[in-house]
Design a protein around this motif. Sequence first.
Motif, PDB file in Angstrom:
ATOM      1  N   ASP A 187      -4.115   8.693   6.551  1.00 57.98           N
ATOM      2  CA  ASP A 187      -4.029   7.419   5.833  1.00 57.98           C
ATOM      3  C   ASP A 187      -5.444   6.891   5.626  1.00 57.98           C
ATOM      4  O   ASP A 187      -6.126   6.552   6.588  1.00 57.98           O
ATOM      5  CB  ASP A 187      -3.196   6.429   6.654  1.00 57.98           C
ATOM      6  N   THR A 188      -5.897   6.833   4.376  1.00 60.51           N
ATOM      7  CA  THR A 188      -7.250   6.344   4.098  1.00 60.51           C
ATOM      8  C   THR A 188      -7.316   4.840   3.882  1.00 60.51           C
ATOM      9  O   THR A 188      -8.391   4.304   3.612  1.00 60.51           O
ATOM     10  CB  THR A 188      -7.831   7.054   2.858  1.00 60.51           C
ATOM     11  N   ASN A 189      -6.205   4.161   4.014  1.00 61.47           N
ATOM     12  CA  ASN A 189      -6.164   2.710   3.835  1.00 61.47           C
ATOM     13  C   ASN A 189      -7.076   2.033   4.867  1.00 61.47           C
ATOM     14  O   ASN A 189      -6.920   2.228   6.064  1.00 61.47           O
ATOM     15  CB  ASN A 189      -4.723   2.225   3.989  1.00 61.47           C
TER      16      ASN A 189
ATOM     17  N   ARG B 248      -4.509   6.370  -1.046  1.00 55.94           N
ATOM     18  CA  ARG B 248      -3.675   5.176  -1.172  1.00 55.94           C
ATOM     19  C   ARG B 248      -3.902   4.471  -2.489  1.00 55.94           C
ATOM     20  O   ARG B 248      -4.959   4.585  -3.099  1.00 55.94           O
ATOM     21  CB  ARG B 248      -3.927   4.220  -0.006  1.00 55.94           C
ATOM     22  N   THR B 249      -2.883   3.753  -2.903  1.00 60.59           N
ATOM     23  CA  THR B 249      -3.021   2.867  -4.053  1.00 60.59           C
ATOM     24  C   THR B 249      -2.278   1.578  -3.731  1.00 60.59           C
ATOM     25  O   THR B 249      -1.390   1.567  -2.872  1.00 60.59           O
ATOM     26  CB  THR B 249      -2.463   3.521  -5.331  1.00 60.59           C
ATOM     27  N   PHE B 250      -2.654   0.495  -4.397  1.00 59.58           N
ATOM     28  CA  PHE B 250      -2.107  -0.815  -4.066  1.00 59.58           C
ATOM     29  C   PHE B 250      -1.366  -1.428  -5.246  1.00 59.58           C
ATOM     30  O   PHE B 250      -1.760  -1.265  -6.403  1.00 59.58           O
ATOM     31  CB  PHE B 250      -3.228  -1.785  -3.668  1.00 59.58           C
TER      32      PHE B 250
ATOM     33  N   ALA C  97       0.849  -1.187   0.000  1.00 61.42           N
ATOM     34  CA  ALA C  97       0.000   0.000   0.000  1.00 61.42           C
ATOM     35  C   ALA C  97       0.886   1.239   0.000  1.00 61.42           C
ATOM     36  O   ALA C  97       1.780   1.376   0.839  1.00 61.42           O
ATOM     37  CB  ALA C  97      -0.906   0.007   1.228  1.00 61.42           C
TER      38      ALA C  97
ATOM     39  N   ILE D 145       0.899   5.339   0.264  1.00 63.40           N
ATOM     40  CA  ILE D 145       0.100   6.447   0.749  1.00 63.40           C
ATOM     41  C   ILE D 145       0.723   7.758   0.274  1.00 63.40           C
ATOM     42  O   ILE D 145       1.903   8.019   0.525  1.00 63.40           O
ATOM     43  CB  ILE D 145       0.009   6.449   2.288  1.00 63.40           C
TER      44      ILE D 145
ATOM     45  N   GLY E 237      -3.429  -0.154   7.733  1.00 64.90           N
ATOM     46  CA  GLY E 237      -4.691  -0.690   7.252  1.00 64.90           C
ATOM     47  C   GLY E 237      -5.594  -1.214   8.347  1.00 64.90           C
ATOM     48  O   GLY E 237      -6.804  -1.317   8.162  1.00 64.90           O
TER      49      GLY E 237
END
Length: 237
Positions: free
Chosen positions: A164-166, A17-19, A9, A11, A206
């Motif tokens: 952090d929006t994860n 976030r992107t994975f 992840a 951030i 997360g």
Amino acid sequence: LMDSGNCVAMISSDAERTFVSWPGAESVLTPDMMVPVQVIPGDWVFTSGYTLSYPGSREALAAWIDALPEEVPVVFDPTPVIAEIPRPILERMLARTAWLSCNADEAAAIAGRGDAQTVAIRLLAEHCPKAAGVVIRAGAHGCLVRLAEGGTHAIPGFAVSAVDTNGAGDTHIGAFVSALSRGLSPCEAARYANAAAAVSVTRHGGSSAPTDSEIQEFLSHHDQGTIAHGREDATAT
């Protein structure tokens, strides 16, 4: 034996976030694996689109969901990988769904573009015939709740300083289901879920979902006007 998959992840400075991920053992599910999973009265079942996106697990999970007793409520989140779920599998899941929770892009992928209320109405009328309602999450703006019995409710979010929006979407759904299972109304449950997601984005990692007592404290402080509000950042997408 298989190795577990991995997910990295990333951030950004604005807390989005992107994975980068690659599947492993968690992408394989067989009917035999589901046999020990027993559902009893009062249970709720949550299903993620990620499992339905894997060729090695989607059919086993869909068949298990199809076989559940009618009285068991199923909550479904199609997740950002909705395009990787074969449409027949997706429609089977939607047909069994009691509550659908998704963001605006995922809702549009199912029912077509339009404003949130229009899309929510189409979701219930054309895709989720057994659903009690749908929730369309809108980040810092909260969420929209559309009930099958009629009525659309915009439930406002909470302004916080996100880091952090994860995991915020997962937090929102988990809190929503928890609240519904304890007898809260859908709108009360949505407000509780908005608060849970707001707290989660102020934490790194997360696994940042707050406890019930933390959510209640947040709501209590907010109701008293003592929460120090920061900028509005995404909470539950």
